[in-house]
Design a protein around this motif. Structure first.
Motif, PDB file in Angstrom:
ATOM      1  N   LEU A  74       0.827  -1.208   0.000  1.00  0.00           N
ATOM      2  CA  LEU A  74       0.000   0.000   0.000  1.00  0.00           C
ATOM      3  C   LEU A  74       0.867   1.267   0.000  1.00  0.00           C
ATOM      4  CD1 LEU A  74      -2.811   1.398   0.325  1.00  0.00           C
ATOM      5  CD2 LEU A  74      -2.415   1.242   2.782  1.00  0.00           C
ATOM      6  N   CYS A  75       1.839   1.312   0.897  1.00  0.00           N
ATOM      7  CA  CYS A  75       2.721   2.484   0.964  1.00  0.00           C
ATOM      8  C   CYS A  75       3.567   2.626  -0.299  1.00  0.00           C
ATOM      9  CB  CYS A  75       3.610   2.401   2.198  1.00  0.00           C
ATOM     10  SG  CYS A  75       2.695   2.568   3.745  1.00  0.00           S
ATOM     11  N   SER A  76       4.060   1.516  -0.811  1.00  0.00           N
ATOM     12  CA  SER A  76       4.874   1.553  -2.027  1.00  0.00           C
ATOM     13  C   SER A  76       4.049   1.992  -3.233  1.00  0.00           C
ATOM     14  CB  SER A  76       5.482   0.181  -2.297  1.00  0.00           C
ATOM     15  OG  SER A  76       6.379  -0.150  -1.266  1.00  0.00           O
ATOM     16  N   LEU A  77       2.802   1.573  -3.281  1.00  0.00           N
ATOM     17  CA  LEU A  77       1.920   2.006  -4.359  1.00  0.00           C
ATOM     18  C   LEU A  77       1.751   3.526  -4.322  1.00  0.00           C
ATOM     19  CD1 LEU A  77      -0.029   1.414  -6.688  1.00  0.00           C
ATOM     20  CD2 LEU A  77      -1.819   1.083  -4.963  1.00  0.00           C
ATOM     21  N   SER A  78       1.579   4.058  -3.130  1.00  0.00           N
ATOM     22  CA  SER A  78       1.451   5.506  -2.980  1.00  0.00           C
ATOM     23  C   SER A  78       2.705   6.220  -3.488  1.00  0.00           C
ATOM     24  CB  SER A  78       1.213   5.851  -1.511  1.00  0.00           C
ATOM     25  OG  SER A  78       1.323   7.229  -1.311  1.00  0.00           O
ATOM     26  N   GLU A  79       3.863   5.687  -3.131  1.00  0.00           N
ATOM     27  CA  GLU A  79       5.129   6.308  -3.572  1.00  0.00           C
ATOM     28  C   GLU A  79       5.285   6.209  -5.089  1.00  0.00           C
ATOM     29  OE1 GLU A  79       8.364   8.591  -2.732  1.00  0.00           O
ATOM     30  OE2 GLU A  79       6.917   7.867  -1.276  1.00  0.00           O
ATOM     31  N   THR A  80       4.940   5.075  -5.643  1.00  0.00           N
ATOM     32  CA  THR A  80       5.039   4.875  -7.096  1.00  0.00           C
ATOM     33  C   THR A  80       4.098   5.821  -7.833  1.00  0.00           C
ATOM     34  OG1 THR A  80       5.649   2.568  -6.720  1.00  0.00           O
ATOM     35  CG2 THR A  80       4.896   3.154  -8.929  1.00  0.00           C
ATOM     36  N   PHE A  84       4.612   9.111 -10.845  1.00  0.00           N
ATOM     37  CA  PHE A  84       3.843   9.375 -12.062  1.00  0.00           C
ATOM     38  C   PHE A  84       2.960  10.623 -11.947  1.00  0.00           C
ATOM     39  CE2 PHE A  84       4.745   4.795 -12.412  1.00  0.00           C
ATOM     40  CZ  PHE A  84       5.382   4.808 -13.630  1.00  0.00           C
ATOM     41  N   GLY A  85       3.152  11.389 -10.873  1.00  0.00           N
ATOM     42  CA  GLY A  85       2.413  12.638 -10.729  1.00  0.00           C
ATOM     43  C   GLY A  85       1.046  12.514 -10.103  1.00  0.00           C
ATOM     44  N   VAL A  86       0.726  11.348  -9.564  1.00  0.00           N
ATOM     45  CA  VAL A  86      -0.537  11.153  -8.848  1.00  0.00           C
ATOM     46  C   VAL A  86      -0.207  11.205  -7.367  1.00  0.00           C
ATOM     47  CG1 VAL A  86      -2.486   9.609  -8.450  1.00  0.00           C
ATOM     48  CG2 VAL A  86      -1.410   9.706 -10.710  1.00  0.00           C
ATOM     49  N   TYR A  87      -0.717  12.215  -6.665  1.00  0.00           N
ATOM     50  CA  TYR A  87      -0.326  12.441  -5.289  1.00  0.00           C
ATOM     51  C   TYR A  87      -1.348  11.842  -4.334  1.00  0.00           C
ATOM     52  CZ  TYR A  87       2.601  15.606  -7.855  1.00  0.00           C
ATOM     53  OH  TYR A  87       3.486  16.131  -8.764  1.00  0.00           O
ATOM     54  N   ALA A  88      -0.865  10.921  -3.493  1.00  0.00           N
ATOM     55  CA  ALA A  88      -1.733  10.264  -2.512  1.00  0.00           C
ATOM     56  C   ALA A  88      -1.371  10.726  -1.101  1.00  0.00           C
ATOM     57  CB  ALA A  88      -1.609   8.750  -2.644  1.00  0.00           C
TER      58      ALA A  88
END
Length: 124
Positions: A74-80, A84-88
């Protein structure tokens, strides 16, 4: 279960207090590291502990490594997504954050499986 909730809430409040207090008192290097990486360790730690509270209801997350993997992914997905310019959770991509997420998950699993298990008879 009520005892676990109390321990998790107190632990999360301690972490939140440390975050609020900050590291303004520390040297510039420590201050910079704190502001750059404390949340990257604390957030997965907190997520893991929240999953501990749900493990009695959801047998899928009963094993510590399932919780650890879920939180890290979950955290890694947020960082990835930040790459790509999608801020979580944040706005700046930093590849070192992956290491900090892993550290947070490892610390949480260690706290769950070793420290809390030895400190509290009701933990397992």
């Amino acid at each position: 279960m009520k005892n676990k909730k109390t321990i998790v809430v107190i632990t999360l409040l301690i972490i939140a207090s440390i975050f609020v207090i900050g590291a303004d008192w520390a040297s510039e290097t420590i201050h910079q590291l704190f502001h750059s990486y404390f949340a990257d360790i604390a957030i997965p730690f907190g997520y893991y502990l929240l999953l501990v509270l749900l493990e009695d209801e959801y047998k899928l997350i009963k094993k510590w490594y399932v919780k650890a993997i879920a939180v890290f992914v979950l955290c890694s997905l947020s960082e990835t997504l930040q790459y790509f310019g999608v801020y979580a959770l944040a706005r700046v991509f930093d590849p070192i954050d992956y290491v900090m997420y892993a550290l947070g998950v490892v610390l949480a699993a260690f706290t769950d499986r070793i420290i809390f298990k030895r400190m509290f008879s009701f933990w397992y």
